[in-house]
Scaffold this motif. Structure first.
Motif, PDB file in Angstrom:
ATOM      1  N   GLN A 249      53.669  49.859 -49.309  1.00 19.53           N
ATOM      2  CA  GLN A 249      54.609  50.950 -49.572  1.00 19.53           C
ATOM      3  C   GLN A 249      55.930  50.460 -50.156  1.00 19.53           C
ATOM      4  OE1 GLN A 249      53.941  54.133 -49.535  1.00 19.53           O
ATOM      5  NE2 GLN A 249      51.887  53.876 -48.668  1.00 19.53           N
ATOM      6  N   TYR A 250      56.296  49.215 -49.851  1.00 20.31           N
ATOM      7  CA  TYR A 250      57.603  48.722 -50.308  1.00 20.31           C
ATOM      8  C   TYR A 250      57.504  47.595 -51.338  1.00 20.31           C
ATOM      9  CZ  TYR A 250      59.969  51.543 -46.799  1.00 20.31           C
ATOM     10  OH  TYR A 250      60.471  52.610 -46.072  1.00 20.31           O
ATOM     11  N   ASP A 251      56.285  47.209 -51.704  1.00 21.14           N
ATOM     12  CA  ASP A 251      56.108  46.111 -52.652  1.00 21.14           C
ATOM     13  C   ASP A 251      56.909  44.891 -52.200  1.00 21.14           C
ATOM     14  OD1 ASP A 251      55.389  44.588 -54.784  1.00 21.14           O
ATOM     15  OD2 ASP A 251      56.580  45.663 -56.272  1.00 21.14           O
ATOM     16  N   ILE A 252      56.641  44.486 -50.966  1.00 20.42           N
ATOM     17  CA  ILE A 252      57.372  43.389 -50.358  1.00 20.42           C
ATOM     18  C   ILE A 252      56.386  42.470 -49.646  1.00 20.42           C
ATOM     19  CG2 ILE A 252      57.749  44.621 -48.169  1.00 20.42           C
ATOM     20  CD1 ILE A 252      60.514  43.347 -48.027  1.00 20.42           C
ATOM     21  N   GLU A 253      56.676  41.186 -49.605  1.00 20.26           N
ATOM     22  CA  GLU A 253      55.807  40.235 -48.904  1.00 20.26           C
ATOM     23  C   GLU A 253      56.106  40.297 -47.409  1.00 20.26           C
ATOM     24  OE1 GLU A 253      54.579  35.482 -48.933  1.00 20.26           O
ATOM     25  OE2 GLU A 253      56.256  36.204 -50.165  1.00 20.26           O
ATOM     26  N   VAL A 254      55.066  40.448 -46.603  1.00 20.71           N
ATOM     27  CA  VAL A 254      55.219  40.523 -45.153  1.00 20.71           C
ATOM     28  C   VAL A 254      54.551  39.302 -44.523  1.00 20.71           C
ATOM     29  CG1 VAL A 254      54.713  41.830 -43.055  1.00 20.71           C
ATOM     30  CG2 VAL A 254      55.267  43.040 -45.185  1.00 20.71           C
ATOM     31  N   ILE A 255      55.332  38.567 -43.734  1.00 24.55           N
ATOM     32  CA  ILE A 255      54.833  37.362 -43.065  1.00 24.55           C
ATOM     33  C   ILE A 255      55.105  37.503 -41.571  1.00 24.55           C
ATOM     34  CG2 ILE A 255      54.999  34.838 -42.961  1.00 24.55           C
ATOM     35  CD1 ILE A 255      56.308  34.951 -45.735  1.00 24.55           C
ATOM     36  N   TYR A 256      54.209  36.980 -40.754  1.00 24.53           N
ATOM     37  CA  TYR A 256      54.457  36.994 -39.307  1.00 24.53           C
ATOM     38  C   TYR A 256      54.091  35.637 -38.717  1.00 24.53           C
ATOM     39  CZ  TYR A 256      49.517  38.453 -39.545  1.00 24.53           C
ATOM     40  OH  TYR A 256      48.177  38.564 -39.851  1.00 24.53           O
ATOM     41  N   GLN A 257      54.884  35.210 -37.755  1.00 29.01           N
ATOM     42  CA  GLN A 257      54.678  33.905 -37.144  1.00 29.01           C
ATOM     43  C   GLN A 257      53.506  33.940 -36.159  1.00 29.01           C
ATOM     44  OE1 GLN A 257      58.471  32.727 -35.472  1.00 29.01           O
ATOM     45  NE2 GLN A 257      59.201  31.946 -37.434  1.00 29.01           N
ATOM     46  N   GLU A 258      53.125  32.760 -35.674  1.00 32.53           N
ATOM     47  CA  GLU A 258      51.965  32.644 -34.798  1.00 32.53           C
ATOM     48  C   GLU A 258      52.175  33.340 -33.458  1.00 32.53           C
ATOM     49  OE1 GLU A 258      50.967  28.579 -34.423  1.00 32.53           O
ATOM     50  OE2 GLU A 258      50.292  28.347 -36.508  1.00 32.53           O
ATOM     51  N   ASP A 259      53.424  33.543 -33.060  1.00 31.40           N
ATOM     52  CA  ASP A 259      53.658  34.191 -31.766  1.00 31.40           C
ATOM     53  C   ASP A 259      53.487  35.719 -31.849  1.00 31.40           C
ATOM     54  OD1 ASP A 259      55.853  34.666 -33.319  1.00 31.40           O
ATOM     55  OD2 ASP A 259      57.336  34.160 -31.796  1.00 31.40           O
ATOM     56  N   ILE A 260      53.138  36.233 -33.029  1.00 28.47           N
ATOM     57  CA  ILE A 260      52.867  37.661 -33.193  1.00 28.47           C
ATOM     58  C   ILE A 260      51.358  37.888 -33.140  1.00 28.47           C
ATOM     59  CG2 ILE A 260      53.039  39.652 -34.725  1.00 28.47           C
ATOM     60  CD1 ILE A 260      55.693  38.759 -33.561  1.00 28.47           C
ATOM     61  N   ASP A 261      50.919  38.753 -32.262  1.00 34.71           N
ATOM     62  CA  ASP A 261      49.500  39.075 -32.139  1.00 34.71           C
ATOM     63  C   ASP A 261      49.169  40.197 -33.126  1.00 34.71           C
ATOM     64  OD1 ASP A 261      46.912  39.573 -31.449  1.00 34.71           O
ATOM     65  OD2 ASP A 261      47.336  40.298 -29.418  1.00 34.71           O
ATOM     66  N   SER A 262      48.577  39.824 -34.251  1.00 33.67           N
ATOM     67  CA  SER A 262      48.284  40.812 -35.298  1.00 33.67           C
ATOM     68  C   SER A 262      47.171  41.780 -34.897  1.00 33.67           C
ATOM     69  CB  SER A 262      47.896  40.106 -36.604  1.00 33.67           C
ATOM     70  OG  SER A 262      46.707  39.352 -36.438  1.00 33.67           O
ATOM     71  N   LYS A 263      46.448  41.467 -33.806  1.00 35.90           N
ATOM     72  CA  LYS A 263      45.387  42.354 -33.330  1.00 35.90           C
ATOM     73  C   LYS A 263      45.891  43.357 -32.293  1.00 35.90           C
ATOM     74  CE  LYS A 263      41.683  38.993 -34.132  1.00 35.90           C
ATOM     75  NZ  LYS A 263      40.572  38.225 -33.514  1.00 35.90           N
ATOM     76  N   ALA A 264      47.146  43.199 -31.870  1.00 33.83           N
ATOM     77  CA  ALA A 264      47.719  44.137 -30.897  1.00 33.83           C
ATOM     78  C   ALA A 264      47.769  45.530 -31.498  1.00 33.83           C
ATOM     79  CB  ALA A 264      49.116  43.675 -30.508  1.00 33.83           C
ATOM     80  N   LEU A 265      47.424  46.541 -30.710  1.00 24.71           N
ATOM     81  CA  LEU A 265      47.364  47.905 -31.214  1.00 24.71           C
ATOM     82  C   LEU A 265      48.743  48.536 -31.306  1.00 24.71           C
ATOM     83  CD1 LEU A 265      44.220  49.217 -29.312  1.00 24.71           C
ATOM     84  CD2 LEU A 265      44.362  48.101 -31.548  1.00 24.71           C
TER      85      LEU A 265
END
Length: 305
Positions: A249-265
């Motif tokens: 939606q924003y044409d922006i790169e999104v990065i997340y560190q290892e301490d973020i659980d990307s499977k969390a609902l």
């Protein structure tokens, strides 16, 4: 006669840079380009140069007819005849092609189909259909997400790589991304074919497949999809897909560190028109922090430095 002379030289690639610049300003230039491109796609018959040259020499020796050079007007008529043949061939060729619409990141577009059905295409999506056979078969291919308001008529089918959606006349939304497939019915009845199984959705119901797991929800949709009101809404969706939609939606790169659980609902909504509000809407309920630069955002845990 300037345009006719330029046309002849253009077809033979003989225009100077100055002449080409002037020719591009003429009224018919855009049409000539389309005709030339279509004709280039047509397969020409086999042609043997040596045999043709020999036949030409024999003909020249056998005839005593005086050769009269064409004046510019006759030369233009010859070119016009060639163009007429190209136009006929191009018409049948172009009408056999699929019609395709595509959106970029941070873009939406409205589409009117040949039967007056309406489609709104969400960001980073593509829709295609065969215009020639539309009256016989209302069938489209979708990559991405779109909202459909279908005019009553014959069966209307939306194909995706994960499943197929069929209706007769209704309003529904289809989202198909990598690992994500969701259909929401807003009016009428929708049939979803997934993995050789059939599912029927009445208004107010949705069907989703996320990471290979089927989810069916009842009374979970509003009057229209949230993204039509410039919002992205999620109900128990893994953060991974929330991050992907934010980037889309924003044409922006999104990065997340290892301490973020990307499977969390994640359940919530973010704005599609205000990035800072969107970031707060995602990070606060998920107990995350973020760092924003000009074209990149990094999500990290509250205690990360």
């Amino acid at each position: 006669m300037m345009q006719e002379n330029y046309l002849a030289k253009w077809l033979n690639n003989e225009l100077t840079e100055e002449e080409l610049s002037e020719f591009k300003k003429t009224e018919g230039y855009a049409s000539y380009v389309k005709i030339k491109e279509a004709s280039n796609r047509m397969k020409a018959p086999d042609f043997k140069v040596d045999d043709a040259w020999q036949e030409f020499q024999n003909t020249q020796r056998a005839t005593t007819q005086k050769v009269i050079p064409l004046n510019p007007y006759k030369q233009f008529l010859k070119i016009a005849a060639v163009i007429a043949v190209m136009l006929v061939g191009s018409y049948f060729y172009l009408n056999s092609l699929d019609v395709t619409y595509a959106t970029q990141l941070a873009e939406q577009t409205n589409i009117s189909l040949p039967d007056a059905s309406e489609v709104v295409l969400n960001a980073d999506s593509k829709l295609s259909f065969g215009k020639k056979d539309w009256k016989k078969q209302r069938k489209l291919t979708l990559e991405g997400e779109a909202f459909f308001k279908v005019a009553k008529g014959k069966k209307f089918t939306v194909q995706t790589t994960l499943g197929e959606v069929t209706v007769l006349g209704t309003e529904f939304n289809v989202a198909q991304r990598d690992g994500f497939f969701k259909v929401s019915c807003y009016e009428g009845l929708v049939r979803v074919d997934y993995n050789q199984q059939e599912y029927r959705l009445a208004a107010g119901n949705s069907f989703a497949v996320i990471d290979g797991k089927i989810r069916q929800q009842t009374n979970s949709v509003d009057a229209v999809p949230a993204w039509l009101n410039n919002e992205s809404s999620f109900e128990s969706i893994p953060l991974k897909y929330v991050f992907e939609e934010l980037a889309r939606q924003y044409d922006i790169e999104v990065i997340y560190q290892e301490d973020i659980d990307s499977k969390a609902l994640f359940t919530g909504t973010f704005s599609n028109t205000n990035l800072k509000i969107a970031l707060e809407s995602i990070s606060a309920p998920s107990q995350m922090s973020y760092t924003l630069s000009e074209d990149k955002v990094l999500f990290h845990g509250k205690d990360a430095h």
